[in-house]
Scaffold this active site. Structure first.
Site, mmCIF file in Angstrom:
data_model
loop_
_atom_site.group_PDB
_atom_site.id
_atom_site.type_symbol
_atom_site.label_atom_id
_atom_site.label_comp_id
_atom_site.label_asym_id
_atom_site.label_seq_id
_atom_site.Cartn_x
_atom_site.Cartn_y
_atom_site.Cartn_z
ATOM 1 N N ILE A 130 0.292 1.865 -7.105
ATOM 2 C CA ILE A 130 -1.135 1.552 -7.262
ATOM 3 C C ILE A 130 -1.783 1.384 -5.880
ATOM 4 C CG2 ILE A 130 -2.833 -0.002 -8.309
ATOM 5 C CD1 ILE A 130 -0.625 -0.782 -10.353
ATOM 6 N N GLY A 131 -1.054 0.732 -4.966
ATOM 7 C CA GLY A 131 -1.600 0.488 -3.629
ATOM 8 C C GLY A 131 -2.006 1.772 -2.930
ATOM 9 N N THR A 158 -0.457 -8.919 -14.086
ATOM 10 C CA THR A 158 -0.098 -8.007 -15.171
ATOM 11 C C THR A 158 -0.393 -8.603 -16.554
ATOM 12 O OG1 THR A 158 1.880 -7.138 -16.290
ATOM 13 C CG2 THR A 158 2.248 -8.910 -14.787
ATOM 14 N N ASP A 159 -0.520 -7.717 -17.539
ATOM 15 C CA ASP A 159 -0.685 -8.195 -18.929
ATOM 16 C C ASP A 159 0.614 -8.802 -19.465
ATOM 17 O OD1 ASP A 159 0.807 -5.831 -19.160
ATOM 18 O OD2 ASP A 159 -0.402 -4.979 -20.780
ATOM 19 N N GLU A 160 1.732 -8.552 -18.753
ATOM 20 C CA GLU A 160 3.032 -9.036 -19.252
ATOM 21 C C GLU A 160 3.128 -10.561 -19.226
ATOM 22 O OE1 GLU A 160 6.517 -6.863 -18.158
ATOM 23 O OE2 GLU A 160 5.377 -5.061 -17.680
ATOM 24 N N TYR A 220 10.654 -10.890 -14.217
ATOM 25 C CA TYR A 220 9.490 -10.254 -13.571
ATOM 26 C C TYR A 220 8.192 -10.919 -14.024
ATOM 27 C CZ TYR A 220 5.571 -7.004 -13.096
ATOM 28 O OH TYR A 220 4.330 -6.465 -12.845
ATOM 29 N N GLY A 237 0.780 -1.243 0.000
ATOM 30 C CA GLY A 237 0.000 0.000 0.000
ATOM 31 C C GLY A 237 0.810 1.291 0.000
ATOM 32 N N LYS A 275 5.385 -13.296 -11.981
ATOM 33 C CA LYS A 275 3.954 -12.977 -11.873
ATOM 34 C C LYS A 275 3.120 -14.143 -12.430
ATOM 35 C CE LYS A 275 2.433 -9.505 -10.645
ATOM 36 N NZ LYS A 275 2.086 -9.062 -9.261
HETATM 37 P P1 NAD Z 1 5.368 -0.516 -6.716
HETATM 38 O O1 NAD Z 1 6.727 -1.056 -6.974
HETATM 39 O O2 NAD Z 1 5.124 0.932 -6.832
HETATM 40 O O3 NAD Z 1 4.905 -0.941 -5.229
HETATM 41 C C1 NAD Z 1 5.103 -2.226 -4.703
HETATM 42 C C2 NAD Z 1 4.946 -2.132 -3.183
HETATM 43 O O4 NAD Z 1 5.044 -3.465 -2.656
HETATM 44 C C3 NAD Z 1 6.056 -1.311 -2.492
HETATM 45 O O5 NAD Z 1 5.483 -0.425 -1.559
HETATM 46 C C4 NAD Z 1 6.930 -2.365 -1.809
HETATM 47 O O6 NAD Z 1 7.533 -1.883 -0.618
HETATM 48 C C5 NAD Z 1 5.902 -3.464 -1.514
HETATM 49 N N1 NAD Z 1 6.478 -4.814 -1.404
HETATM 50 C C6 NAD Z 1 7.331 -5.420 -2.268
HETATM 51 N N2 NAD Z 1 7.634 -6.669 -1.822
HETATM 52 C C7 NAD Z 1 6.944 -6.840 -0.668
HETATM 53 C C8 NAD Z 1 6.837 -7.910 0.262
HETATM 54 N N3 NAD Z 1 7.523 -9.048 0.087
HETATM 55 N N4 NAD Z 1 6.048 -7.760 1.352
HETATM 56 C C9 NAD Z 1 5.368 -6.601 1.557
HETATM 57 N N5 NAD Z 1 5.429 -5.549 0.720
HETATM 58 C C10 NAD Z 1 6.200 -5.665 -0.396
HETATM 59 O O7 NAD Z 1 4.390 -1.348 -7.657
HETATM 60 P P2 NAD Z 1 3.037 -0.935 -8.396
HETATM 61 O O8 NAD Z 1 3.375 -0.369 -9.704
HETATM 62 O O9 NAD Z 1 2.169 -0.203 -7.468
HETATM 63 O O10 NAD Z 1 2.430 -2.386 -8.669
HETATM 64 C C11 NAD Z 1 1.574 -3.022 -7.714
HETATM 65 C C12 NAD Z 1 1.128 -4.361 -8.269
HETATM 66 O O11 NAD Z 1 0.440 -4.166 -9.512
HETATM 67 C C13 NAD Z 1 2.280 -5.331 -8.576
HETATM 68 O O12 NAD Z 1 1.874 -6.625 -8.223
HETATM 69 C C14 NAD Z 1 2.444 -5.235 -10.090
HETATM 70 O O13 NAD Z 1 2.937 -6.444 -10.624
HETATM 71 C C15 NAD Z 1 1.009 -4.975 -10.520
HETATM 72 N N6 NAD Z 1 0.870 -4.252 -11.798
HETATM 73 C C16 NAD Z 1 1.477 -3.058 -11.967
HETATM 74 C C17 NAD Z 1 1.293 -2.369 -13.167
HETATM 75 C C18 NAD Z 1 1.935 -1.001 -13.398
HETATM 76 O O14 NAD Z 1 1.896 -0.513 -14.527
HETATM 77 N N7 NAD Z 1 2.496 -0.354 -12.389
HETATM 78 C C19 NAD Z 1 0.536 -2.929 -14.193
HETATM 79 C C20 NAD Z 1 -0.080 -4.172 -13.976
HETATM 80 C C21 NAD Z 1 0.099 -4.817 -12.768
#
Ligand code: NAD
Length: 343
Positions: A13-14, A128-130, A153, A9, A157
Site C-alpha cells: 500500500i505504501g 485494519t478491519d481485522e 496480527y 513505503g 494492530k
Molecule cells: P506490506 O507487508 O506489503 O508492507 C509493509 C512495509 O513495512 C514493508 O515495506 C516493510 O519493510 C515495512 N516495515 C515493517 N516493519 C517495519 C519497521 N519496524 N520499520 C520500518 N518499516 C517497517 O504491508 P501492506 O499490505 O502494504 O500494509 C500496510 C499497512 O496497511 C499495514 O499497517 C497493514 O496492517 C495495513 N492494512 C493492510 C491491508 C491489506 O489488505 N494489505 C488492509 C488493511 C490495513
C-alpha cells in the site's frame, strides 16, 4: 510544497500511496526498514526530485527525531508493519515489535519533536478491519464496534490503535486511525491471497484455498484506499477513527473463480493443466467474515470507492502478468511454503 513521511513505503500500500502523493505534488520521504515484504521494484520507476528514501526502523527513536528535524514533515502516514496473519501465528514477537513497540516509538518521537520545536506533526495511522474480529452476517462493524481481534496480527494492530487513542486524549497529539478492509492491486507480496492465486496460475500450480473457501472478505482496490487516506489527511478530524471499505464482500472461493474467469474471458494468459483449486487445512483461529460499515467516511468526507471488483481485478491480473520481474526479485522460500499451522 507540503512535506510528508510515508513509513513502510516499499511495501504494497505504501508504494501505491507514494506514487499518488507525488502526482499530487507532495514532497515525500519514505522510511522503511526493508523487511522481507518490501520490494525495491515497487518504486524502481520513480523519477522525481520530490522523493527520498531512508532505511530506518520505526523502533529507532533517535533516527526518527533526526529525520523529523531535517525533513520537517507536516504529516506522517504510518504503514510500517508486519502484516501476514500466518506469520503472526508462527512468530508473534516480530509483530509486537513493529506493530506495537514501533508505534509507541513513533508516538514518542512525535511528542518529543513537538516539545522541542513546538511543531505539530499529524499522524495518520493505517489500521485494519481485522481488529473488530469475526462479524456475523448481515452485520457490518462501524467505528464504535468493540474490538475483538483473533490473531496475534490483529491483536497487535488493535493494541496500536488503543495506544494512539490514548496519546490523542492524554497528550493532545494530532492523530487519526483508519481501519481498512482487505486491499488488492499491483505490488502486493505474493504470500497474500490474490497475488498468490495469480502467481500460481502464471506458474501452472494448484491454487490452495483454506478450509472450504467460505471465508468472506470485503475487497478494496488499493488506489481507492490511497484516495481515502489523502482525503482523511486533508479533511479528517484528529482523534477520530474512519473505516474504509467497498461494501463488496466475496468468499475466497468466489475470488478464485472470478480470477480464473477474468483471465479466460480476456485471454490474458494460458491456464495450465495443473491449475486446480486445492482445499487445504484451515488457518488456526480463522475469522469467517470481516465486513465494515464505512458510512461515516461517505457522510463526513464524501468518499466512496470508485473501482468495482471486476475492473480492479482485471487491472491487477494484467499488472502481475506484465511485471513478472516483480516475482523474480522475491526469494521463493519467503512465500511458497505453507506456514501458520500449529505443530
Ligand atoms: P506490506 O507487508 O506489503 O508492507 C509493509 C512495509 O513495512 C514493508 O515495506 C516493510 O519493510 C515495512 N516495515 C515493517 N516493519 C517495519 C519497521 N519496524 N520499520 C520500518 N518499516 C517497517 O504491508 P501492506 O499490505 O502494504 O500494509 C500496510 C499497512 O496497511 C499495514 O499497517 C497493514 O496492517 C495495513 N492494512 C493492510 C491491508 C491489506 O489488505 N494489505 C488492509 C488493511 C490495513
Amino acid at each position: 510544497m507540503k512535506r510528508i513521511i510515508v513509513t513502510g513505503g516499499y511495501g504494497f500500500i505504501g508504494s501505491n500511496l507514494i506514487k499518488i502523493l507525488l502526482k499530487k505534488n507532495y514532497k515525500v520521504l519514505n522510511i522503511d526498514n526493508l523487511k522481507y515484504s518490501s520490494n525495491k521494484y515497487n518504486l524502481a520507476d520513480l523519477k522525481s526530485n520530490n522523493y527520498n528514501f531512508l532505511k530506518i526502523d520505526i523502533n529507532n527513536k533517535s533516527k526518527l527525531l533526526e529525520c523529523f528535524r531535517k525533513f520537517k514533515p507536516f504529516a506522517i502516514f504510518n504503514l510500517a508493519a508486519e502484516t501476514h496473519v500466518d506469520r503472526s501465528i508462527d512468530n508473534p514477537s516480530v509483530f509486537i515489535k513493529s506493530n506495537i513497540l514501533g508505534v509507541f516509538n513513533l508516538l514518542e518521537a512525535i511528542k518529543d519533536y513537538r516539545f522541542k520545536t513546538n511543531k505539530e506533526i499529524k499522524l495518520i495511522h493505517i489500521s485494519t478491519d481485522e481488529v473488530y474480529g469475526d462479524i456475523k452476517k448481515p452485520e457490518r462493524s462501524d467505528e464504535k464496534h468493540p474490538y475483538n481481534p483473533s490473531s496475534p496480527y490483529s491483536a497487535s494492530k488493535a493494541s496500536a490503535d488503543h495506544l494512539i487513542a490514548s496519546y490523542v486524549r492524554t497528550y493532545k497529539l494530532s492523530a487519526i486511525i483508519t481501519n481498512c478492509s482487505n486491499n488488492y492491486g499491483p505490488r502486493q507480496f505474493p504470500e497474500k491471497f490474490i497475488p498468490k492465486i495469480i502467481y500460481n496460475i502464471i506458474n501452472n500450480k494448484k491454487i490452495p484455498v483454506y478450509g472450504k473457501g467460505k471465508n468472506s472478505r470485503e475487497w478494496l482496490y488499493v488506489t481507492d484506499h490511497c484516495d481515502a487516506l489523502i482525503k482523511i489527511l486533508k479533511k479528517g478530524r484528529s482523534g477520530e477513527k474512519y473505516n474504509i471499505g467497498s461494501n463488496i464482500n466475496l468468499t475466497n472461493i468466489k475470488v478464485v473463480k472470478t480470477i480464473l474467469d477474468v483471465i479466460s474471458k480476456n485471454n490474458i494468459m494460458n491456464i495450465g493443466k495443473n491449475v486446480k483449486i486445492k482445499f487445504v487445512k484451515d488457518r488456526p483461529g480463522h475469522d469467517l467474515r470481516y465486513a465494515i460499515n464505512s458510512k461515516k467516511l461517505k457522510k463526513e468526507l464524501n468518499w466512496k470507492s470508485k473501482i468495482s471488483f471486476d475492473k480492479g481485478i482485471l487491472q491487477t491480473i494484467k499488472w502481475y502478468a506484465r511485471n513478472k520481474k516483480y516475482f523474480d526479485l522475491i526469494p521463493k522460500k519467503t512465500f511458497v511454503k505453507r506456514i501458520g499451522l500449529l505443530k
